[in-house]
Structure formats: structure tokens, C-alpha cells
Scaffold this active site. Structure first.
Site, PDB file in Angstrom:
ATOM      1  N   GLU A 155       0.848  -1.281  -0.028  1.00  0.00           N
ATOM      2  CA  GLU A 155       0.073   0.125  -0.148  1.00  0.00           C
ATOM      3  C   GLU A 155       0.765   1.456   0.018  1.00  0.00           C
ATOM      4  O   GLU A 155       0.949   2.065   0.868  1.00  0.00           O
ATOM      5  CB  GLU A 155      -0.958  -0.091   1.387  1.00  0.00           C
ATOM      6  CG  GLU A 155      -2.079  -0.887   1.004  1.00  0.00           C
ATOM      7  CD  GLU A 155      -3.193  -0.730   1.940  1.00  0.00           C
ATOM      8  OE1 GLU A 155      -2.834  -0.294   3.204  1.00  0.00           O
ATOM      9  OE2 GLU A 155      -4.198  -1.453   1.932  1.00  0.00           O
ATOM     10  N   GLU A 311      -6.825  -7.674  -0.811  1.00  0.00           N
ATOM     11  CA  GLU A 311      -7.274  -7.374   0.712  1.00  0.00           C
ATOM     12  C   GLU A 311      -8.787  -7.006   0.869  1.00  0.00           C
ATOM     13  O   GLU A 311      -9.321  -6.054   0.185  1.00  0.00           O
ATOM     14  CB  GLU A 311      -6.622  -6.303   1.428  1.00  0.00           C
ATOM     15  CG  GLU A 311      -5.348  -6.784   1.969  1.00  0.00           C
ATOM     16  CD  GLU A 311      -4.566  -5.871   2.563  1.00  0.00           C
ATOM     17  OE1 GLU A 311      -5.242  -4.997   3.426  1.00  0.00           O
ATOM     18  OE2 GLU A 311      -3.182  -5.656   2.591  1.00  0.00           O
TER      19      GLU A 311
HETATM   20  C1  GLA Z   1      -4.276  -2.411   4.978  1.00  0.00           C
HETATM   21  C2  GLA Z   1      -3.065  -3.095   5.075  1.00  0.00           C
HETATM   22  C3  GLA Z   1      -2.990  -4.504   5.889  1.00  0.00           C
HETATM   23  C4  GLA Z   1      -3.977  -4.228   7.229  1.00  0.00           C
HETATM   24  C5  GLA Z   1      -5.249  -3.787   6.419  1.00  0.00           C
HETATM   25  C6  GLA Z   1      -6.251  -3.832   7.856  1.00  0.00           C
HETATM   26  O1  GLA Z   1      -5.215  -2.795   3.765  1.00  0.00           O
HETATM   27  O2  GLA Z   1      -2.323  -3.280   3.701  1.00  0.00           O
HETATM   28  O3  GLA Z   1      -1.432  -4.639   6.161  1.00  0.00           O
HETATM   29  O4  GLA Z   1      -3.329  -3.289   7.942  1.00  0.00           O
HETATM   30  O5  GLA Z   1      -4.969  -2.658   5.865  1.00  0.00           O
HETATM   31  O6  GLA Z   1      -7.546  -3.365   7.296  1.00  0.00           O
END
Ligand code: GLA
Length: 694
Positions: A155, A311
Site C-alpha cells: 500500500e 485485501e
Molecule cells: C491495509 C494493510 C494491511 C492491514 C489492513 C487492515 O490494507 O495493507 O496490512 O493493515 O489494512 O484493514
């Protein structure tokens, strides 16, 4: 790599799985994890995203033994890995040896170690260490059969998207030198003759910091561009290392949906597969509308190529003020929603729910109660269900409408202190326009302002504040070739250096649109005006414009009240196809009414519906369609006019030509491809339940 240069993810069927943090658990649990993953249908696992300190406990000293055991164990159960380069968070030893690696905020405060992503994107020290770890990871695991995908960093831009440290300032100056060549070029582009800002040395230039008053808008825009590019440079550097060592393994980095800080067009061009982390709020009854736009962006970033939801939360997250869980069935609906919109799989954060740390209350596939947890039951059920949907893999989403997303315009419209109104928010405009098209049953793709537009019957531009001649030419050529274009307020105002176009807005599109803006007319807070179109009245707020209209354009709506009463508000001009200009900000109903006219004019059917809770999305391989009927709401609905000769892949089957969908239920049908995606009707809303029970 395939012959056409595409590196596909090495997986059979749709991807299913999630983030796995084995280093948070004693080794005894790993075998159980792998076994339960397999039982739940997991075939792909993301790891080790934040494990740099374990992989390199001291500078240059690597310990891969534990990760070897994890990857081998997963592979022994047939589970592949989306292997992170593990560079998302530098270890404590690195930031203590080189404190300049830590990022600095705009007030000059250096951010401390203690969370994650504590690095300056421009730091050469961070980069050198990150690339060395990437290299070591690629050499260690490049030939492992389990390796399906490289997951670079994590991210980008989450937590730290901009840095104001001296290293970043120097990098910014180098970036400016490359862009403008000479100081004369920069002074001209930045318009430094205003307010005595002229520069005589490159070394005198700084990123926009806390200053005495409004800051040069071009300086601010360039800093946004630079900051996106600085992270892109870092991303590309890791990608280069991976491509050199493992040329056949696809590379991704996980995006954060429609994210202001990074120009995802550029990031997507540097990777093989687009992946997204999507966290629609289960407490928001309209979350699916926003998600549809996010997913539209994801599939469009690489021209319609399938993407992957990397995710999502099985139930509640832990980072909102109030973290509402997903109701029974809601996680399934949200998952199938992403698949409907082109995701070739469903992944979660995370596999096993943490016992400690900031995410211990974040849901997981395997909750604190293990296999007894509701989330485990639901994720195992979804794993089984996805195997019935493997036919959608590789297919593309059908869409007649595209919405233009442009980061320069977004950034330009975010300048805090020199616009006619700070209330005209780019993302609110884009989301509002999309929501109106959604209400009319449209599945909306996203395009760059330069196209290509050929695949679409309608292209909408909610806002293109900064507009280049190249963008205007592409949009005009689309209309002259027969397309339908809708352009929103405050577009074509400035060029790429923030200089107002000669002759006024909408700049290079004045002739095509048949309008010239004489003056901006933002409305005071809480003020509303009425627009009149035939016998109809539409509510407007936030913004208006004094338009002058050319003789060959039709005035579709006029301002019906306020200072602009009687003046044109919405204008349409035929030029091969049709170009519409909307000078106001309409409320949702007004936008829906206007877009209904636009769709009718373009011959695109609007799906009749009684509720925005139902969505119909079709994927196709050209011969066979797969149509997803999604009930995002808590009321039971009945649908009719189903596609002919359809067969159910999953979900409640049709009976007597109808499908009945309970709260959050989804049916997926396959059928021969039709000329247009099926215009399924929402026949009735049967109940007004409060919600499902387990
Ligand atoms: C982000 C991060 C993950 C985790 C999620 C929790 O997407 O990439 O590592 O922290 O948030 O929602």
C-alpha cells in the site's frame, strides 16, 4: 510470460486466500494453519509483508530458514504465495543507524519509529537497503514452485505519501530540473512573477511548506506530481530487480481504491496485475455504489484486464472510529461484487486473527474462536462456492459508459486557498456522477482523459479542471466520431502549469461544447438553486457558472432562480456525436434525470429499477456471458426479465422466470452472449426486513 507479453498469476481457478503473518504465531500453529487453509479452499497466501526485521535481523545478515519452512509447508498443501518483498517497513536497526531514513511532515517534524512504513520515499539509504532485500528474496524464492506473484512493498502512500525532509527537497529539485530544464522554464511555468517568487538558483527552491499565506498553486501541483513519482520510482526500482532475476513472475503492488495521493495510471503501467485493498464500510448502506466505482477503476487501469481483490475484511476492521461487522451474507455479497466487477479472486486481510498489536480487533478468516468462529464458517463456504465460478476467470466486464479520472485535475482542485470555492471537491463530483449512472443501471469503466474511448457509447467527465490540448483533442475526436460526451463544471480552466486558458473555460473544449464561461458563480454554503428543463425542476447547490452559448448549441436547462435566473445551465451541441456541458452541481435526483436524457440520446437503455440496492453486472469472454445479480440491501427483492437460456452457477435459481434474492443474496447466471448486457428488471421489493439472522 505469454507471447503477448502478459505475465499471468500462476494459479488454477480464482485466487482465494489472504495475508498470513506466521511470525506472530508459534511454529506449532503453522501446520494447523496450512491444513485449515486447504480445508477452506485457500490457494494463495500473501506474506511476509512486514517481516523485514526477522528476515534481516542485522545489516546484511539474512535469516530465511523460517520463511523457507512456511513456504514449503504451504506448498505441501498446494497453496501458492503472493510473496512480499518485505520492504514496507524498515527495521529499527536501519532507522537508528540512519535516522535520516525517517520521513518528515510539512511542519518539519520527523516522524518516529513505532508504527509502520516509517521511511522517506526519496531516501537513498532506504532504497539501497530495500533493493538489497528484494534482490535476496528474488534469489531465494525465484525458483520456488509456490511463487505465484510478487507483492512489492505494501500500500504505497498509506501513512506516508509525502515527505518534506531535506533529501525529499533535493529530490524535488532534481525532478523539477528534469521537467523544466532551465530556471527560466521553471519561473515561467510557475508564474513566479506573481508575488515576487522569482528563482535565481535551483537550491533556493523548497517543497511547499507552512508559509505566510497562500502558496504558489503550480508549486503545490508539482509537489503532488513529484511525490507520486517519488514512490513510483521506488516501486519501479524494486520491479526492475525482480524482473531481472525472475522475468516470468508477475509483479504487483496493492492499491487503495480511488486514492488521491498516487497517480495509479502510472503505477499500473509499471506492474503486471492490478490488485486492490477494498474496505467498503458495512455500516454504510450505499457502500456498494462507491465500491463499484473503485472496482471500475481497478479493471480499467490495465485496459479491462482482470484484477485481483488482494485485501478485504472478513467482517469488521479495526481502524474506523466505530467498526461495524459484516452481517451474515454481507461478506459473501461484497466478495462476489468484486468478482462481478472483474476481480479474478477474493483475498482477505488476514488469515488468522491477531492476538496482539493494533489489529487484534480486526476480523480474520480464522477468528479468535478458531474454526468455531462465524468468519471461518463463512470464509470456508465462500472458498467452496468460488470453485463453481472458475469460468469467469479471464473474462471481461461489459460496460457502455466510462468516467474520466485524472490525478492532475484532482490535485489541482485540492489547492486549499486560491480557488473560487473550496467546496467543489473532485472526488465528491466523481462519486456523485457515478452514483447517478449506477442508479440508472450502468456498470461504469474508468478512462484517462486521453482515452482510448472507442469502446464506449458515453464518456463522462465530472471534472477536468486542468486540461491539456492533447486531452481536449482526444475528447473532441471521440465526439466527432459519434460518441456522447458529458463534461462537468469548472473543467478546461487551466493548462498543465495551472495557467488559465486564454479566452476562458472550458478552454480548448469551448468550440466543441458550444459554451464559454464568463464568470464562476459558486453558491454560499447551504444555498440551493433550481434548474429548469422543460417542465422539470432540478436542485443545484455549491456551484454555478455564467455561460455564454454559441448559436449552434441547444440550451437544455436554465437557472431558474438566484442571480443566474434565466441564464443557460446545461447545454448540448451536436458535432458528429453529442457533447453536453453541465455548469452546475446537481443533487442526486437531478443528475439521474439529466443522465437519463443522456442515455436516451445515446441509445443506451437505462435499467429500470426500484432500488439502488440491486446491481446487475455482466462479464463475458465474447461467446458466453456470466451475469451477477446482487442484492446489496437488507430487503428481499424479486427480479425478472432474466437472460434467455441461462444456467445458475451459484445462488438462488430462477423459478417461473424470476429470481428472489434475500438480504445480501447473489445469484450468478451463465448464458450465451447477447448484443447488450441483460436488462434485468427489479420487479418488486418484497419485504422490509431489518436484516438477516445467522
Ligand atoms: C491495509 C494493510 C494491511 C492491514 C489492513 C487492515 O490494507 O495493507 O496490512 O493493515 O489494512 O484493514
Amino acid at each position: 510470460m505469454t507471447q503477448d507479453g502478459v505475465r499471468p498469476i500462476r494459479l488454477d481457478g480464482l485466487a482465494y486466500g489472504g495475508d498470513y503473518n506466521p511470525d506472530q504465531w508459534p511454529e506449532e500453529t503453522w501446520a494447523e494453519d496450512a491444513r485449515l487453509m486447504r480445508e477452506a479452499g485457500v490457494n494463495l497466501v500473501s506474506l511476509p509483508v512486514f517481516s523485514w526485521p526477522l528476515l534481516e535481523p542485522r545489516e546484511g545478515e539474512y535469516d530465511f530458514a523460517w520463511l523457507d519452512r512456511v513456504v514449503d509447508l504451504l506448498w505441501s498443501q498446494g497453496i501458492r504465495v503472493d510473496l512480499a518483498t518485505a520492504t514496507a517497513t524498515p527495521p529499527a536497526w536501519l532507522v537508528r543507524a540512519h535516522p535520516e531514513v525517517l520521513p518528515v511532515d510539512r511542519n518539519g517534524v520527523r516522524l518516529e519509529f513505532g508504527s509502520r512504513q516509517a521511511y522517506c520515499p526519496s531516501s537513498p539509504v532506504f532504497r539501497e537497503h530495500a533493493l538489497r532485500l528484494t534482490d535476496a528474496m528474488a534469489r531465494r524464492y525465484g525458483d520456488h514452485e509456490a511463487l505465484a506473484l510478487w507483492h512489492v512493498s505494501n500500500e504505497y502512500g498509506d501513512h506516508v505519501a509525502r515527505c518534506w525532509c531535506p533529501e525529499s527537497a533535493a529530490h524535488f529539485r532534481r525532478w523539477l530540473q528534469a521537467r523544466y530544464g532551465t530556471l527560466d522554464g521553471l519561473n515561467d511555468a510557475w508564474g513566479t512573477s506573481c508575488w515576487g517568487q522569482h528563482y535565481t538558483e535551483w537550491a533556493h527552491i523548497e517543497p511547499p511548506r507552512c508559509a505566510t499565506g497562500p502558496i504558489n498553486p503550480t508549486q503545490q501541483l508539482d509537489f503532488e506530481r513529484f511525490s507520486s513519482d517519488a514512490l513510483l520510482e521506488l516501486f519501479r526500482a524494486e520491479v526492475d530487480v525482480l524482473r531481472e532475476i525472475t522475468p516470468n513472475i508477475p509483479v504487483t503492488t496493492n492499491f487503495m481504491s480511488l486514492f488521491r495521493e498516487l497517480d495509479y495510471w502510472d503505477f499500473a503501467a509499471a506492474e503486471d496485475v492490478v490488485t486492490d485493498d477494498a474496505y467498503p464500510d458495512p455500516a454504510d448502506p450505499a457502500a456498494h455504489v462507491g465500491a463499484a466505482l473503485n472496482y471500475g477503476l481497478m479493471r480499467s487501469l490495465k485496459g479491462g484486464q482482470p484484477w485481483l481483490l488482494l485485501e478485504q475484511a472478513p467482517s469488521a476492521v479495526s481502524w474506523r472510529d466505530v467498526n461495524v461487522p459484516k452481517a451474515p451474507g454481507q461478506m459473501r455479497a461484497m466478495s462476489l461484487h468484486a468478482v462481478a466487477h472483474g476481480s479474478d479472486g477474493v483475498m482477505f486481510f488476514q488469515w488468522r486473527q491477531a492476538r496482539f498489536g493494533p489489529e487484534k480487533f480486526h476480523s480474520a478468516m480464522l477468528g479468535h474462536r478458531g474454526t468455531a468462529s462465524r468468519s471461518y464458517r463463512e470464509t470456508a463456504a465462500l472458498g467452496r462456492e468460488l470453485s463453481a465460478l472458475s469460468a469467469v476467470k479471464g473474462t471481461r466486464v461489459r460496460s457502455a459508459v466510462a468516467l474520466v479520472v485524472d490525478w492532475d485535475a484532482w490535485w489541482g482542485l485540492s489547492a486549499p486557498d486560491s480557488l473560487p470555492s473550496v467546496r467543489l471537491d473532485w472526488a465528491t463530483q466523481a462519486r456523485g456522477w457515478h452514483a447517478a449512472l449506477f442508479a440508472l443501471g450502468q456498470t461504469v469503466d474508468v478512462v484517462r482523459a486521453t482515452g482510448p474511448f472507442d469502446a464506449y457509447e458515453i464518456v463522462v467527465v465530472p471534472n477536468l479542471y486542468a486540461m491539456t490540448d492533447e486531452q481536449a483533442d482526444a475528447l473532441a475526436a471521440y465526439v466527432r466520431g459519434g460518441g456522447t460526451l458529458v463534461v462537468g463544471p469548472f473543467s478546461g480552466v487551466v493548462d498543465h502549469t495551472e495557467k488559465v486558458h486564454d479566452g476562458g473555460a472550458p478552454g480548448p473544449l469551448r468550440a466543441l461544447l458550444g459554451v464559454a464561461v464568463d464568470e464562476w458563480w459558486p453558491l454560499p454554503d447551504d444555498a440551493h438553486e433550481t434548474l429548469r428543463s422543460g417542465g422539470r425542476a432540478w436542485r443545484a447547490h455549491t456551484w454555478g457558472e455564467w455561460l455564454e452559448v454559441s448559436g449552434d448549441a441547444d440550451v437544455v436547462a436554465t437557472y431558474g432562480s438566484g442571480d443566474l435566473a434565466g441564464r443557460p445551465a446545461v447545454v448540448r451541441r451536436a458535432d458528429g456525436g453529442t457533447a453536453w456541458y453541465l455548469s452546475a452541481v446537481l443533487d442526486h435526483d437531478g443528475l439521474v434525470a439529466l443522465f437519463r436524457d443522456v442515455l436516451r440520446g445515446a441509445g443506451v437503455p437505462a435499467t429500470p429499477g426500484t432500488t439502488d440496492d440491486v446491481e446487475v453486472v455482466t462479464r463475458t469472454d465474447g461467446a458466453t456471458d456470466v451475469t451477477f445479480l446482487l442484492n446489496h440491501g437488507r430487503r428481499t427483492v424479486r427480479l425478472s426479465d432474466l437472460p434467455a437460456d441461462s444456467r445458475v452457477l451459484t445462488g438462488p435459481p430462477p423459478a417461473d422466470g424470476h429470481v428472489t434474492l434475500g438480504p445480501f443474496d447473489v445469484t450468478v447466471l451463465t448464458h450465451p452472449t447477447t448484443d447488450r448486457p441483460p436488462a434485468v428488471r427489479i420487479l418488486t421489493t418484497l419485504t422490509d426486513e431489518k436484516g438477516p439472522s445467522a
